[in-house]
Design a protein around this motif. Sequence first.
Motif, short mmCIF file in Angstrom:
data_model
loop_
_atom_site.label_atom_id
_atom_site.label_comp_id
_atom_site.label_asym_id
_atom_site.label_seq_id
_atom_site.Cartn_x
_atom_site.Cartn_y
_atom_site.Cartn_z
N MET A 1 0.87 -1.15 0.12
CA MET A 1 -0.03 0.16 0.18
C MET A 1 0.82 1.20 0.01
SD MET A 1 -3.19 -1.15 2.51
CE MET A 1 -2.26 -1.50 3.84
N GLN A 2 0.38 2.29 -0.70
CA GLN A 2 1.00 3.62 -0.78
C GLN A 2 0.61 4.49 0.45
OE1 GLN A 2 0.79 5.52 -4.57
NE2 GLN A 2 2.80 6.51 -4.36
N ALA A 3 1.66 5.17 1.02
CA ALA A 3 1.21 6.13 1.88
C ALA A 3 1.02 7.62 1.22
CB ALA A 3 2.28 5.96 3.09
N ALA A 4 0.51 8.38 2.26
CA ALA A 4 0.37 9.70 1.67
C ALA A 4 1.44 10.56 1.18
CB ALA A 4 -0.28 10.69 3.04
N ASP A 5 2.70 10.05 1.80
CA ASP A 5 4.09 10.59 1.27
C ASP A 5 4.60 10.07 -0.19
OD1 ASP A 5 4.83 8.07 2.40
OD2 ASP A 5 6.23 9.07 3.58
N LYS B 1 5.53 6.79 -0.38
CA LYS B 1 6.07 5.57 -0.13
C LYS B 1 5.18 4.40 0.06
CE LYS B 1 9.33 3.63 3.35
NZ LYS B 1 10.20 3.69 4.70
N VAL B 2 5.86 3.38 -0.76
CA VAL B 2 5.12 2.05 -0.61
C VAL B 2 5.61 1.16 0.31
CG1 VAL B 2 4.21 0.16 -2.43
CG2 VAL B 2 4.65 2.60 -3.15
N ASP B 3 4.79 0.49 1.03
CA ASP B 3 5.36 -0.73 2.06
C ASP B 3 4.37 -1.80 2.09
OD1 ASP B 3 7.56 0.52 3.73
OD2 ASP B 3 6.43 1.96 4.18
N GLY B 4 4.96 -2.83 2.60
CA GLY B 4 3.96 -4.05 2.52
C GLY B 4 3.03 -4.10 3.99
N TYR B 5 1.76 -4.50 3.84
CA TYR B 5 1.19 -4.41 4.98
C TYR B 5 0.25 -6.01 5.07
CZ TYR B 5 1.94 0.33 5.96
OH TYR B 5 2.44 1.62 6.00
N THR B 6 0.37 -6.57 6.24
CA THR B 6 -0.51 -7.53 6.54
C THR B 6 -1.74 -7.03 7.48
OG1 THR B 6 1.38 -9.28 6.48
CG2 THR B 6 -0.68 -9.97 7.59
N THR B 7 -2.86 -7.11 6.99
CA THR B 7 -4.15 -6.79 7.53
C THR B 7 -4.97 -8.15 8.07
OG1 THR B 7 -4.38 -4.94 6.30
CG2 THR B 7 -6.19 -5.57 7.47
N ILE B 8 -5.11 -8.27 9.53
CA ILE B 8 -5.68 -9.33 10.10
C ILE B 8 -7.15 -8.75 10.89
CG2 ILE B 8 -5.75 -11.27 11.74
CD1 ILE B 8 -2.76 -11.09 11.18
N PHE B 9 -8.06 -9.13 10.28
CA PHE B 9 -9.54 -8.83 11.01
C PHE B 9 -9.33 -7.13 11.17
CE2 PHE B 9 -8.91 -12.92 12.92
CZ PHE B 9 -10.51 -13.44 12.19
N GLY B 10 -9.14 -6.41 9.91
CA GLY B 10 -9.23 -4.92 10.22
C GLY B 10 -8.01 -4.32 10.49
N GLN B 11 -6.93 -5.03 11.35
CA GLN B 11 -5.96 -4.36 11.84
C GLN B 11 -4.64 -4.41 11.22
OE1 GLN B 11 -6.08 -2.55 14.75
NE2 GLN B 11 -4.03 -1.91 14.39
N SER B 12 -4.15 -3.30 10.64
CA SER B 12 -3.02 -3.74 9.66
C SER B 12 -1.81 -3.40 10.32
CB SER B 12 -3.33 -2.45 8.64
OG SER B 12 -4.32 -2.64 7.65
N TYR B 13 -0.68 -4.31 9.85
CA TYR B 13 0.66 -4.13 10.41
C TYR B 13 1.61 -4.09 9.45
CZ TYR B 13 -2.19 -6.28 14.29
OH TYR B 13 -2.99 -6.62 15.35
N LYS B 14 2.62 -3.31 9.36
CA LYS B 14 3.71 -3.08 8.52
C LYS B 14 4.62 -4.53 8.41
CE LYS B 14 7.32 0.20 6.99
NZ LYS B 14 8.04 1.45 7.40
N THR B 15 4.67 -5.13 7.27
CA THR B 15 5.53 -6.29 7.19
C THR B 15 6.29 -6.19 5.92
OG1 THR B 15 3.63 -7.32 5.98
CG2 THR B 15 3.73 -7.84 8.54
N THR B 16 6.78 -5.17 5.60
CA THR B 16 7.74 -4.87 4.55
C THR B 16 9.06 -5.75 4.75
OG1 THR B 16 6.92 -2.60 4.27
CG2 THR B 16 9.05 -3.36 3.11
N GLY B 17 9.33 -6.49 3.69
CA GLY B 17 10.53 -7.39 3.63
C GLY B 17 10.04 -8.72 3.69
N VAL B 18 8.94 -8.96 4.16
CA VAL B 18 8.14 -10.51 4.36
C VAL B 18 6.95 -10.50 3.89
CG1 VAL B 18 7.90 -12.18 6.11
CG2 VAL B 18 9.65 -10.44 6.66
N PHE B 19 6.12 -9.83 4.17
CA PHE B 19 4.66 -10.24 3.59
C PHE B 19 4.32 -8.83 3.08
CE2 PHE B 19 4.55 -13.03 7.65
CZ PHE B 19 4.79 -13.89 7.10
N GLY B 20 3.56 -9.02 1.75
CA GLY B 20 3.07 -7.91 1.06
C GLY B 20 4.26 -7.33 0.11
#
Length: 287
Positions: free
Chosen positions: A76-80, A82-101
């Motif tokens: 997903m792309q942030a407002a600035d 920058k693109v990062d990988g995110y894992t979303t579980i039951f609506g709660q997102s966690y930054k997982t760049t380098g592993v997932f996403g």
Amino acid sequence: MTIIDDIESRLTHHGDKGNVIYRHRIATRITHWTWAIALFFLLLSGLQIFNAHPELYIGKQSGFEFDNSVLSMRAMQAADGKVDGYTTIFGQSYKTTGVFGMSGPADNPSYRGFPAWATLPSYQDLATGRVIHFFFAWFFVAAFLVWFVASLISGHLRRDILPSRADIRGLPKSLSDHLRFRFHHDGRYNVLQKLAYAGVLLVIFPLIILTGITMSPGMNAAWPWLLDVFGGRQTARTIHFVCMALLVAFFLIHIFMVVAAGPLNEMRSIITGWYRTDPEKKEEHTA
């Protein structure tokens, strides 16, 4: 004398070794290694298939107009910008760049659910992943049927897998012994082993097979009732994924316990069938 016997003789005194008993029948040993090989390829090819749509749902349908996602791995792309990988579980997102996403080198990232090293093939190829997955799935199913029939005939299922009332009563002591790494090598499965193996062999294995069949349109035509049992193809896919995660957790714990309990003895028993028990305790005589 086998290689393992020779190593053991160098590590222990002859008088400190117990008896060698025949613990695992050939059907148990063959199906064990067949599952190990099949599950390795099923896991990596399954993650390849998952990457084609790295999102899981609960329900019979999915799409933009539905809000039933329980897991997603996306870039997903942030407002600035920058693109990062995110894992979303039951609506709660966690930054997982380098592993997932999002994974791979910074100058040439790969936008995918699981990284390249965790999938087969390593590059994105859904068709090849499906061919590998279905090929080893039938080996897995065949091994399960052979094990189940052989275990019923030999009594292995009743004797070694299903816990008895006495086993359940001894659960607190067995748990305490394991937490203190006190293992009893008497050739029998303890209650924790029985519960773990029963859960894997009689619950997770049938579930992962049936949910896999439920995701097949061809099998839906033959057995449409499976869609009702599992609440639709999307729910079946989620259950299939959860079963896979549980099997990975079981594998890691299983390997740890094999090492902790004595890898030479444990490996010999599952390769040759022969297992060395604890030496009998000698009674102390006082004057």
